[in-house]
Design a protein around this motif. Structure first.
Motif, PDB file in Angstrom:
ATOM      1  N   ALA A 119     133.498  88.150  64.251  1.00 30.74           N
ATOM      2  CA  ALA A 119     132.839  89.058  63.308  1.00 30.74           C
ATOM      3  C   ALA A 119     131.642  89.754  63.944  1.00 30.74           C
ATOM      4  O   ALA A 119     130.949  90.524  63.278  1.00 30.74           O
ATOM      5  N   GLY A 120     131.371  89.448  65.235  1.00 29.64           N
ATOM      6  CA  GLY A 120     130.324  90.193  65.926  1.00 29.64           C
ATOM      7  C   GLY A 120     129.036  89.450  66.217  1.00 29.64           C
ATOM      8  O   GLY A 120     128.044  90.053  66.652  1.00 29.64           O
ATOM      9  N   ALA A 121     128.998  88.131  65.993  1.00 28.33           N
ATOM     10  CA  ALA A 121     127.822  87.363  66.405  1.00 28.33           C
ATOM     11  C   ALA A 121     127.665  87.470  67.920  1.00 28.33           C
ATOM     12  O   ALA A 121     128.659  87.605  68.652  1.00 28.33           O
ATOM     13  N   ASP A 122     126.421  87.424  68.404  1.00 27.40           N
ATOM     14  CA  ASP A 122     126.170  87.616  69.831  1.00 27.40           C
ATOM     15  C   ASP A 122     126.359  86.352  70.658  1.00 27.40           C
ATOM     16  O   ASP A 122     126.752  86.423  71.818  1.00 27.40           O
ATOM     17  N   VAL A 123     126.015  85.212  70.066  1.00 28.43           N
ATOM     18  CA  VAL A 123     125.967  83.993  70.880  1.00 28.43           C
ATOM     19  C   VAL A 123     126.324  82.784  70.021  1.00 28.43           C
ATOM     20  O   VAL A 123     126.002  82.722  68.833  1.00 28.43           O
ATOM     21  N   TRP A 124     127.028  81.857  70.667  1.00 23.92           N
ATOM     22  CA  TRP A 124     127.388  80.590  70.029  1.00 23.92           C
ATOM     23  C   TRP A 124     126.574  79.483  70.703  1.00 23.92           C
ATOM     24  O   TRP A 124     126.771  79.203  71.878  1.00 23.92           O
TER      25      TRP A 124
END
Lengths: 294, 294
Positions: free
Chosen positions: B199-204
């Motif tokens: 969904a477009g989160a930058d970092v896990w």
């Protein structure tokens, strides 16, 4: 020792430094009022925020200032080895009892909390009070678990959190039935104290008692002598203060009361905790001026 | 730096002593797999339980073992002055970024948390990530409050807690809309990662990535290249592991996985935390043997 009124003074932290002189003055004031014990380094004493060295100094100052009055010292910490060091330091300082909350970062299981109390029980030569404070520790005790810990050699008291005042009688009966006979039943949550003592609780671990010891003592002594009407009346007049406790936390409000009484400077809590705003401080002052000191 | 997979290794605590060699081996393993950053002293790294000196040694070991890979260091503590000391130590150790959770004993107000972040922002020369972990800190962030903190000079990322996977798209959109454009959106809760990255989160910020870096990377890289099917499939096979996370906490389960893989002895957490029982450890082993390493 686990009887009557146990007064919990604030630990003044001024510009990030513990001020032992101001702390000792709070202890002496409570002792002069006639409290039954001092609870040093409780939640009201900001123990969780202090270093080992700071706690050692506060415990020593408490015992010196309390004279013949027994001092119960809070030793909670996240790590078992730190709790054990705290227990040793508190005993070396002359603590008559230890107060232990299962402080958590990762939520703890019952077996983990039991392991902690077993370790401290095995290492301690003074009585231990189980400190149940779900708001700060996020651990939920059951009555069965009180009983399990109460069976440990040094565990001689429990400090239970408050319930609505109209449930006091039932609650004290329930907990009493669960506890071993040698374990004292203590209550916290100052609003809950009068009905709980009248229902037969042994000791009130009191936030207010550390800062308004005369009034707390009047409530406690009336309850202990069966004068329910006086105890309830003196307690009921504090309703606006309990409301502030609920809204801003008993620690911040008590800190403001101490400032209002000229006992401490206004900024007396460890950052990031902050004093109440000017507006709320004004409300605290108003409430105080309304009180019947008994 | 706040992009892709950030792997959070355990900090092995064996007989109450931090073992830096075992820790460095975990870091090297994640780096060899190709992770984008190392998250040292996260909740998975038990930072809250460690002394200043232990944290300093762990941060130094992480930077040495990580080589060219950036290291983000957790600096949360109950007292602002301890957080500031931690920030200084982490930067001296070579941290590329700081991870700050508003750890609490007394529940904190928004103004208190803002004051903490302002103090650290003013004192730090490296980027700071807001660490929102309500389970361990009991502080509830609103999206408006992310935005307030995100406006501080050094705040360049936020690590949000998970939501149910079917809410990932909406949640990432909401948080993105609230955040300043320069603030990276990071997610935690490994089950939430695949849908959130898609969904477009930058970092896990990944618990699993510290111990099963190959599998976590496969999930992350598939999501980053838009291969939703592979990312979702690799993540979905972990459902029995997520179930164990929910039941026993991700820290205890990850500790058991590391033991099962022979990376650490079974008892590797700071007391009072305990390893999982033999029976649950056996379930962890079964789950592991079922996994497709991708």
């Amino acid at each position: 020792m686990f009887t009557g009124l146990s007064a919990f003074p604030l630990t003044p932290v001024i510009n990030d430094t513990v001020n032992e002189d101001l702390f000792a003055a709070l202890v002496r004031r409570a002792v002069a009022a006639g409290v039954d014990s001092i609870g040093a380094l409780g939640s009201t004493g900001s123990y969780a925020y202090l270093s080992r060295e700071e706690r050692r100094r506060v415990a020593t100052a408490a015992v010196q200032a309390a004279g013949a009055v027994p001092v119960i010292v809070g030793i909670g910490a996240l790590r078992t080895s730190d709790v054990l060091r705290g227990a040793e330091d508190a005993q070396n300082a002359g603590a008559a009892g230890l107060l232990l909350a299962p402080v958590s970062y990762q939520p703890l299981t019952e077996d983990e909390v039991a392991g902690l109390f077993e370790a401290v029980s095995a290492a301690s030569s003074v009585p231990i009070c189980i400190y149940d404070n779900p708001t700060t520790t996020r651990f939920t005790f059951t009555d069965e678990f009180y009983a399990r810990l109460g069976a440990l050699p040094q565990v001689e008291a429990v400090k239970i959190p408050p319930r609505p005042v109209d449930e006091a009688e039932r609650r004290i009966r329930e907990v009493r039935a669960a506890l071993p006979a040698n374990v004292a039943l203590g209550v916290s949550g100052d609003e809950f104290a009068a009905p709980a003592l009248l229902a037969g609780a042994d000791v009130w671990f009191s936030v207010l008692g550390g800062t308004l010891p005369d009034l707390a003592l009047a409530i406690a002594r009336a309850a202990q002598t069966g004068d329910a009407e006086t105890s309830r009346r003196l307690s009921a007049q504090l309703a606006p203060v309990w409301e502030l406790f609920r809204q801003f936390g008993s620690l911040r409000v008590t800190s403001a009361i101490a400032a209002e009484l000229g006992l401490l400077p206004r900024d007396n809590l460890p950052a990031p905790l902050r004093p109440l705003s000017e507006g709320v401080q004004g409300r605290v002052a108003l409430r105080l001026s309304d009180l019947d000191p008994a």
